[in-house]
Design a protein around this motif. Sequence first.
Motif, PDB file in Angstrom:
ATOM      1  N   ILE A  60       0.846  -1.200   0.000  1.00 39.53           N
ATOM      2  CA  ILE A  60       0.000   0.000   0.000  1.00 39.53           C
ATOM      3  C   ILE A  60       0.876   1.244   0.000  1.00 39.53           C
ATOM      4  CG2 ILE A  60      -0.293   0.240   2.493  1.00 39.53           C
ATOM      5  CD1 ILE A  60      -2.915   0.875  -0.279  1.00 39.53           C
TER       6      ILE A  60
ATOM      7  N   LEU B 140       1.931   1.677  -3.614  1.00 36.80           N
ATOM      8  CA  LEU B 140       0.822   2.244  -4.393  1.00 36.80           C
ATOM      9  C   LEU B 140       0.674   3.736  -4.127  1.00 36.80           C
ATOM     10  CD1 LEU B 140      -1.714   2.141  -6.136  1.00 36.80           C
ATOM     11  CD2 LEU B 140      -2.978   1.275  -4.156  1.00 36.80           C
ATOM     12  N   HIS B 141       0.686   4.112  -2.859  1.00 42.56           N
ATOM     13  CA  HIS B 141       0.515   5.526  -2.485  1.00 42.56           C
ATOM     14  C   HIS B 141       1.626   6.385  -3.076  1.00 42.56           C
ATOM     15  CE1 HIS B 141      -0.985   8.369   0.920  1.00 42.56           C
ATOM     16  NE2 HIS B 141      -0.599   9.046  -0.135  1.00 42.56           N
TER      17      HIS B 141
ATOM     18  N   SER C 198       3.511   5.744  -5.639  1.00 40.23           N
ATOM     19  CA  SER C 198       3.442   5.768  -7.101  1.00 40.23           C
ATOM     20  C   SER C 198       2.419   6.802  -7.568  1.00 40.23           C
ATOM     21  CB  SER C 198       3.066   4.388  -7.641  1.00 40.23           C
ATOM     22  OG  SER C 198       4.048   3.430  -7.306  1.00 40.23           O
TER      23      SER C 198
ATOM     24  N   ALA D 140       1.411   2.705 -10.370  1.00 39.72           N
ATOM     25  CA  ALA D 140       0.260   2.673  -9.467  1.00 39.72           C
ATOM     26  C   ALA D 140      -0.674   1.518  -9.824  1.00 39.72           C
ATOM     27  CB  ALA D 140      -0.480   4.007  -9.521  1.00 39.72           C
TER      28      ALA D 140
ATOM     29  N   TRP E  29       0.899  -1.882  -8.666  1.00 36.77           N
ATOM     30  CA  TRP E  29       0.791  -2.197  -7.242  1.00 36.77           C
ATOM     31  C   TRP E  29      -0.660  -2.460  -6.856  1.00 36.77           C
ATOM     32  CZ3 TRP E  29       4.949  -3.988  -5.561  1.00 36.77           C
ATOM     33  CH2 TRP E  29       6.194  -3.445  -5.922  1.00 36.77           C
ATOM     34  N   LEU E  30      -1.605  -1.761  -7.494  1.00 39.84           N
ATOM     35  CA  LEU E  30      -3.018  -2.058  -7.260  1.00 39.84           C
ATOM     36  C   LEU E  30      -3.319  -3.501  -7.655  1.00 39.84           C
ATOM     37  CD1 LEU E  30      -5.928  -1.010  -6.604  1.00 39.84           C
ATOM     38  CD2 LEU E  30      -6.143  -0.537  -9.052  1.00 39.84           C
TER      39      LEU E  30
ATOM     40  N   LEU F  33      -8.794  -0.781  -0.227  1.00 34.82           N
ATOM     41  CA  LEU F  33      -8.128  -0.008  -1.273  1.00 34.82           C
ATOM     42  C   LEU F  33      -8.934   1.238  -1.621  1.00 34.82           C
ATOM     43  CD1 LEU F  33      -6.974  -3.005  -3.469  1.00 34.82           C
ATOM     44  CD2 LEU F  33      -5.481  -1.430  -2.237  1.00 34.82           C
TER      45      LEU F  33
ATOM     46  N   ILE G 253      -7.355   4.882  -1.376  1.00 28.77           N
ATOM     47  CA  ILE G 253      -7.277   5.698  -2.585  1.00 28.77           C
ATOM     48  C   ILE G 253      -7.917   7.056  -2.328  1.00 28.77           C
ATOM     49  CG2 ILE G 253      -8.133   5.899  -4.959  1.00 28.77           C
ATOM     50  CD1 ILE G 253      -7.817   2.788  -5.102  1.00 28.77           C
TER      51      ILE G 253
ATOM     52  N   VAL H  66      -7.368   5.354  -9.575  1.00 24.01           N
ATOM     53  CA  VAL H  66      -5.922   5.375  -9.360  1.00 24.01           C
ATOM     54  C   VAL H  66      -5.214   6.102 -10.505  1.00 24.01           C
ATOM     55  CG1 VAL H  66      -3.888   3.876  -9.417  1.00 24.01           C
ATOM     56  CG2 VAL H  66      -5.741   3.378  -7.840  1.00 24.01           C
TER      57      VAL H  66
END
Length: 435
Positions: free
Chosen positions: A251, A254-255, A257, A266, A269-270, A283, A287, A329
């Motif tokens: 996470i 993702l954040h 990215s 992004a 990783w999602l 998620l 997000i 995303v």
Amino acid sequence: MSDLFDQSGADSTAPRPLADRLRPRALSEVIGQQQVLGPDAPLGVMLASGSLSSLILWGPPGVGKTTIARLLADETDLDFVQISAIFTGVADLKKVFEAAKQRRRAGMGTLLFVDEIHRFNKAQQDGFLPHMEDGTILLVGATTENPSFELNAALLSRAQVLVLERLGDGDLDLLLSRAETELDRKLPLTDAARTTLKDMADGDGRALLNLVEQVAAWRTEGDLSPEQLSTRLMRRAAKYDKSGEEHYNLISALHKSVRGSDPDAALYWLARMLQGGEDPRFLARRITRMAVEDIGLADPQAQGICLEAWQIYERLGSPEGELALAQAVVYLALAPKSNATYVAYKGAMALARQTGSAMPPKHILNAPTGMMKDQGYGAGYAYDHDAEDGFSGQNYFPDNVPRPDLFQPVERGFERDLKKRVEYFAKLRAKRAGD
């Protein structure tokens, strides 16, 4: 060397697995992990100086933790004893420590290898400390979990943590070559299929050798393609712990990215988290948090798009609703970024803690009673709608609190317009103060 409480249960009459046949016989034969084993790396330096200390080997499955521990015992002439925290209770530990004491009296040292050491509770971990301190055992613990979270501080202060890494592509190539040499034949795979086989192992050397054994047992005509290989073998599930460190690592990836305006990373990783079984609702919440924290008022639509994606997921479910999360995303990654409101909010919270119970200035307090009017509540309040430009420029902070500049919008997206408004009101405020 003894293997007390070794739960391997190997049958000496059964064919030895390929992974066991290829087990290194010296540290120099270990594949990978040069950041730990190299001449200038921690273990290399310890062995060269003869000052091996207790260790915690932290890394994913199949990267050589058990093998390294066995070879360290060989290198240092210590008796190797292996236990697993899953199967070992307090009574078993007492027997292990007593046997180590007897060995010590006979002039023999003990390297105690504890697999899954994070499974021991705090009291059990504390039980190792006196035996480490008096030299009864040299502890080598193995864990796939972050020691900072799973092991207590007292144990960590007496052991050095060494991080082992997933085997890279070159490491897996070397392992494949050794396997083919041991089998005395080449695997029936095209070059592309060999790459697929390595991908299936996901950096786990033991998993790769298990896959090799399956492939070697097949009777095939010609070399198999990646598609043919995939139909015969199940891809190894990617390591993902929905409640552990991997959850927080991914996470975070993702954040960051999204914050770094990289929609491709992004989305990757999602996808990794969704494939690992992560709850899409978690998620969706995170997000939306990204929109609030990192996009802010640079694009006021971002929060609404996230909330809509969340609602779409709730209505459609998986897997259809996950596409809405992916769209959100991508939007966030490409949106202009600003953390001005986030920074301003943190500054306001710090100022609120600092100023405690400071009262608002009396001119902005209501005066519903005569006594409150006599105390000056509401006296001198300027109704902004009646002021020139609809702006009175009065002070709204406590009388003893200097006016701070908390909200500082950036020159990106919609906040460009907000910055102009902030500057406009600041000039008017200065003008009213000078009048």
